[in-house]
Scaffold this active site. Structure first.
Site, PDB file in Angstrom:
ATOM      1  N   ARG A  40      12.133  24.198  34.671  1.00  0.00           N
ATOM      2  CA  ARG A  40      12.762  25.079  34.189  1.00  0.00           C
ATOM      3  C   ARG A  40      12.137  26.366  33.713  1.00  0.00           C
ATOM      4  NH1 ARG A  40      18.408  23.569  32.308  1.00  0.00           N
ATOM      5  NH2 ARG A  40      19.007  22.089  33.884  1.00  0.00           N
ATOM      6  N   ARG A  44      15.737  30.705  29.945  1.00  0.00           N
ATOM      7  CA  ARG A  44      16.349  31.478  28.746  1.00  0.00           C
ATOM      8  C   ARG A  44      15.301  31.815  27.818  1.00  0.00           C
ATOM      9  NH1 ARG A  44      21.308  27.579  27.767  1.00  0.00           N
ATOM     10  NH2 ARG A  44      20.055  26.063  28.585  1.00  0.00           N
ATOM     11  N   ARG A  53      19.682  37.954  33.737  1.00  0.00           N
ATOM     12  CA  ARG A  53      20.835  37.058  33.524  1.00  0.00           C
ATOM     13  C   ARG A  53      22.154  37.782  32.958  1.00  0.00           C
ATOM     14  NH1 ARG A  53      24.662  34.273  32.807  1.00  0.00           N
ATOM     15  NH2 ARG A  53      25.017  32.130  32.066  1.00  0.00           N
ATOM     16  N   ASP A  90      20.330  25.967  40.949  1.00  0.00           N
ATOM     17  CA  ASP A  90      20.660  24.836  40.251  1.00  0.00           C
ATOM     18  C   ASP A  90      21.096  23.500  41.337  1.00  0.00           C
ATOM     19  OD1 ASP A  90      21.347  24.097  37.202  1.00  0.00           O
ATOM     20  OD2 ASP A  90      23.011  23.226  38.585  1.00  0.00           O
ATOM     21  N   TYR A 170      27.860  14.530  37.854  1.00  0.00           N
ATOM     22  CA  TYR A 170      28.690  15.710  37.566  1.00  0.00           C
ATOM     23  C   TYR A 170      29.799  16.021  38.250  1.00  0.00           C
ATOM     24  CZ  TYR A 170      24.590  16.910  34.985  1.00  0.00           C
ATOM     25  OH  TYR A 170      23.311  16.796  33.968  1.00  0.00           O
TER      26      TYR A 170
HETATM   27  O1  1CP Z   1      13.085  24.798  37.171  1.00  0.00           O
HETATM   28  C1  1CP Z   1      13.367  25.851  37.190  1.00  0.00           C
HETATM   29  O2  1CP Z   1      12.931  26.790  36.692  1.00  0.00           O
HETATM   30  C2  1CP Z   1      14.565  26.166  38.458  1.00  0.00           C
HETATM   31  C3  1CP Z   1      15.795  26.187  38.093  1.00  0.00           C
HETATM   32  C4  1CP Z   1      16.816  24.875  37.809  1.00  0.00           C
HETATM   33  C5  1CP Z   1      16.443  23.677  37.944  1.00  0.00           C
HETATM   34  C6  1CP Z   1      15.465  22.989  38.833  1.00  0.00           C
HETATM   35  C7  1CP Z   1      17.908  25.320  36.718  1.00  0.00           C
HETATM   36  C8  1CP Z   1      18.352  26.563  36.272  1.00  0.00           C
HETATM   37  N1  1CP Z   1      18.529  23.983  37.043  1.00  0.00           N
HETATM   38  C9  1CP Z   1      17.715  23.122  37.649  1.00  0.00           C
HETATM   39  C10 1CP Z   1      18.022  21.850  38.029  1.00  0.00           C
HETATM   40  C11 1CP Z   1      19.343  21.038  37.031  1.00  0.00           C
HETATM   41  N2  1CP Z   1      20.265  21.613  36.786  1.00  0.00           N
HETATM   42  C12 1CP Z   1      19.028  19.492  36.788  1.00  0.00           C
HETATM   43  C13 1CP Z   1      18.029  18.599  37.098  1.00  0.00           C
HETATM   44  C14 1CP Z   1      16.823  18.914  36.175  1.00  0.00           C
HETATM   45  C15 1CP Z   1      17.085  18.510  34.565  1.00  0.00           C
HETATM   46  O3  1CP Z   1      17.436  17.431  34.303  1.00  0.00           O
HETATM   47  O4  1CP Z   1      16.939  19.441  33.829  1.00  0.00           O
HETATM   48  C16 1CP Z   1      20.417  19.251  36.064  1.00  0.00           C
HETATM   49  C17 1CP Z   1      20.793  17.964  35.450  1.00  0.00           C
HETATM   50  C18 1CP Z   1      21.171  20.504  36.267  1.00  0.00           C
HETATM   51  C19 1CP Z   1      22.509  20.771  35.529  1.00  0.00           C
HETATM   52  C20 1CP Z   1      22.633  21.577  34.473  1.00  0.00           C
HETATM   53  N3  1CP Z   1      22.457  23.030  35.093  1.00  0.00           N
HETATM   54  C21 1CP Z   1      22.720  21.669  33.345  1.00  0.00           C
HETATM   55  C22 1CP Z   1      22.695  20.472  32.319  1.00  0.00           C
HETATM   56  C23 1CP Z   1      23.984  20.109  31.841  1.00  0.00           C
HETATM   57  C24 1CP Z   1      24.015  18.920  31.160  1.00  0.00           C
HETATM   58  O5  1CP Z   1      24.250  17.693  31.633  1.00  0.00           O
HETATM   59  O6  1CP Z   1      23.272  18.656  30.058  1.00  0.00           O
HETATM   60  C25 1CP Z   1      23.007  23.079  32.883  1.00  0.00           C
HETATM   61  C26 1CP Z   1      22.948  23.510  31.415  1.00  0.00           C
HETATM   62  C27 1CP Z   1      22.587  23.721  33.815  1.00  0.00           C
HETATM   63  C28 1CP Z   1      22.491  25.304  33.754  1.00  0.00           C
HETATM   64  C29 1CP Z   1      21.260  25.946  34.168  1.00  0.00           C
HETATM   65  N4  1CP Z   1      20.350  25.904  35.437  1.00  0.00           N
HETATM   66  C30 1CP Z   1      19.480  26.261  35.391  1.00  0.00           C
HETATM   67  C31 1CP Z   1      19.365  27.165  34.120  1.00  0.00           C
HETATM   68  C32 1CP Z   1      18.247  28.130  33.789  1.00  0.00           C
HETATM   69  C33 1CP Z   1      20.441  26.906  33.421  1.00  0.00           C
HETATM   70  C34 1CP Z   1      20.930  27.542  32.019  1.00  0.00           C
HETATM   71  C35 1CP Z   1      21.872  28.499  32.488  1.00  0.00           C
HETATM   72  C36 1CP Z   1      21.955  29.834  31.833  1.00  0.00           C
HETATM   73  O7  1CP Z   1      21.081  30.637  32.037  1.00  0.00           O
HETATM   74  O8  1CP Z   1      22.742  30.092  30.792  1.00  0.00           O
END
Ligand code: 1CP
Length: 362
Positions: A40, A44, A53, A90, A170
């Protein structure tokens, strides 16, 4: 021949060094200082991310905007000089491309129209996924041409997807959850129905990764963030077997593209995961003891990990000591420095600079 012998032979043969540290380590080589990137890393905690964003609209608008998504992918590389960029996207684009309703609600995370039985699988359509995912392939092309224009010839591009079990969590729950109770209940009570969902995800995910590689991804990573809530039998059925199938399909088309596999919370099940998934490297979370990983996983495969994101958030001397401790234990074998999970949104960028300095001067 065992994987361990295989890895040793690769080191002995000194398979060709590239100008990309990440690719060298993924071929089983040791490097003087480890390549590093952070899960990630685009996100943010960076003011320049928040700006784009806000301009993009919704989170999915950002993901499907090839100019903006390429730009946010590159932001952390320009600031901190990571050895790898990870595609900004994502894991939930796969359910979205299969036709399930997916949105990201501000402050709440992902919301999907939940699937609850094999009957519901009828809404999923494989044949349109690449049309919907096309902007993401364009993002990859944009990132690769930026590498050329911005002199980032030593940076590798990592593509990724969620692993079937985690994505299914999910799709069935409809959101994040503490225990993914509905999903586990379906997996136990209707194994045939649930395995149909997993099979759909295996096919879609392999095909998605193959298209990412075609577009220019040099490495791919599979995220199984909820692997750690499964018992041994379900871990085998829902984590190892589907991962193995995806990697086989990807390797049939692209035998030389490395696959990093992350099964968060897998504990000692990491051993079977490393031996049987077909992965090229294992990403470990911060709960995995370092010496155990060095003694048990690193002889089989390169290891990636595992600083606690909260330690990076805290900074200071503890951060210095924790990074050095990880390096002391894992840098004797093929190793990629990373966090054990995604970076916390309140992390001061100065702490990431501190991390980058310590690793590059080790
Ligand atoms: O790593 C990076 O910089 C690349 C971008 C990336 C990746 C690899 C994002 C952007 N998401 C992911 C993978 C992801 N998404 C996973 C696997 C890794 C992990 O466990 O963190 C999972 C479970 C998600 C699902 C997801 N997407 C969640 C989690 C929900 C929960 O169960 O708690 C959330 C909050 C997101 C949104 C998201 N995805 C990525 C970002 C930067 C965000 C935040 C959104 C925003 O900008 O407001």
């Amino acid at each position: 021949m065992t994987s361990a012998m295989n890895l040793k032979m690769q080191s002995d043969n000194n398979s060709k060094k590239t100008d990309k540290k990440l690719l060298d380590v993924l071929q089983g080589q040791k490097t003087k200082t480890p390549p590093f990137w952070l899960m990630r890393q685009a996100g943010r905690y960076l003011p320049e991310y928040l700006e784009l964003r806000a301009e993009a609209g919704s989170f999915l608008d950002l993901v499907y905007n090839p100019e903006f998504a390429a730009e946010v992918t590159l932001q952390p590389i320009r600031r901190f000089g990571m050895d790898a960029a990870i595609l900004f996207s994502d894991i939930l684009v796969i359910p979205h491309a299969l036709g399930q309703h997916v949105e990201f609600v501000k402050g709440e995370g992902p919301k999907l129209n939940p699937l609850s039985s094999a009957e519901d699988l009828k809404i999923l359509e494989q044949d349109k996924i690449h049309e919907i995912l096309a902007p993401i392939y364009q993002t990859i092309k944009n990132i690769k041409s930026a590498f050329v224009h911005e002199n980032l010839g030593q940076t590798s591009l990592i593509g990724f997807a969620g692993s079937p079990w985690t994505v299914a969590c999910y799709m069935v729950e409809g959101s994040g959850s503490k225990d993914f109770a509905k999903t586990k209940n379906w997996a136990y009570s209707d194994p045939n129905g649930f395995d149909q969902l997993i099979d759909i995800l295996v096919q879609a995910t392999a095909s998605y990764l193959i298209h990412q590689i075609e577009a220019g991804a040099e490495v791919v990573k599979l995220f199984d963030s909820w692997a750690g809530i499964l018992d041994e039998a379900l871990f085998e059925r829902l984590v190892i077997v589907p991962t193995q199938k995806i990697i086989n399909l990807v390797k049939t088309e692209y035998p030389d593209v490395p696959v990093i596999a992350f099964a968060r919370g897998a504990g000692i099940q990491h051993l079977n995961y490393a031996r049987h998934s077909g992965a090229s490297a294992i990403a470990i979370d911060q709960m995995t003891p370092l010496v155990w990983a060095a003694e048990n996983i690193q002889p089989i495969l390169p290891v990636q990990g595992n600083l606690d994101p909260f330690c990076l958030l805290a900074g200071g001397d503890t951060l210095d000591r924790s990074i050095k401790n990880i390096l002391d234990v894992l840098q004797d074998g093929p190793f990629i420095f990373n966090l054990g999970h995604g970076i916390h949104k309140d992390t001061p960028p100065a702490h990431v600079e501190q991390l980058s300095r310590i690793i590059q001067n080790y």
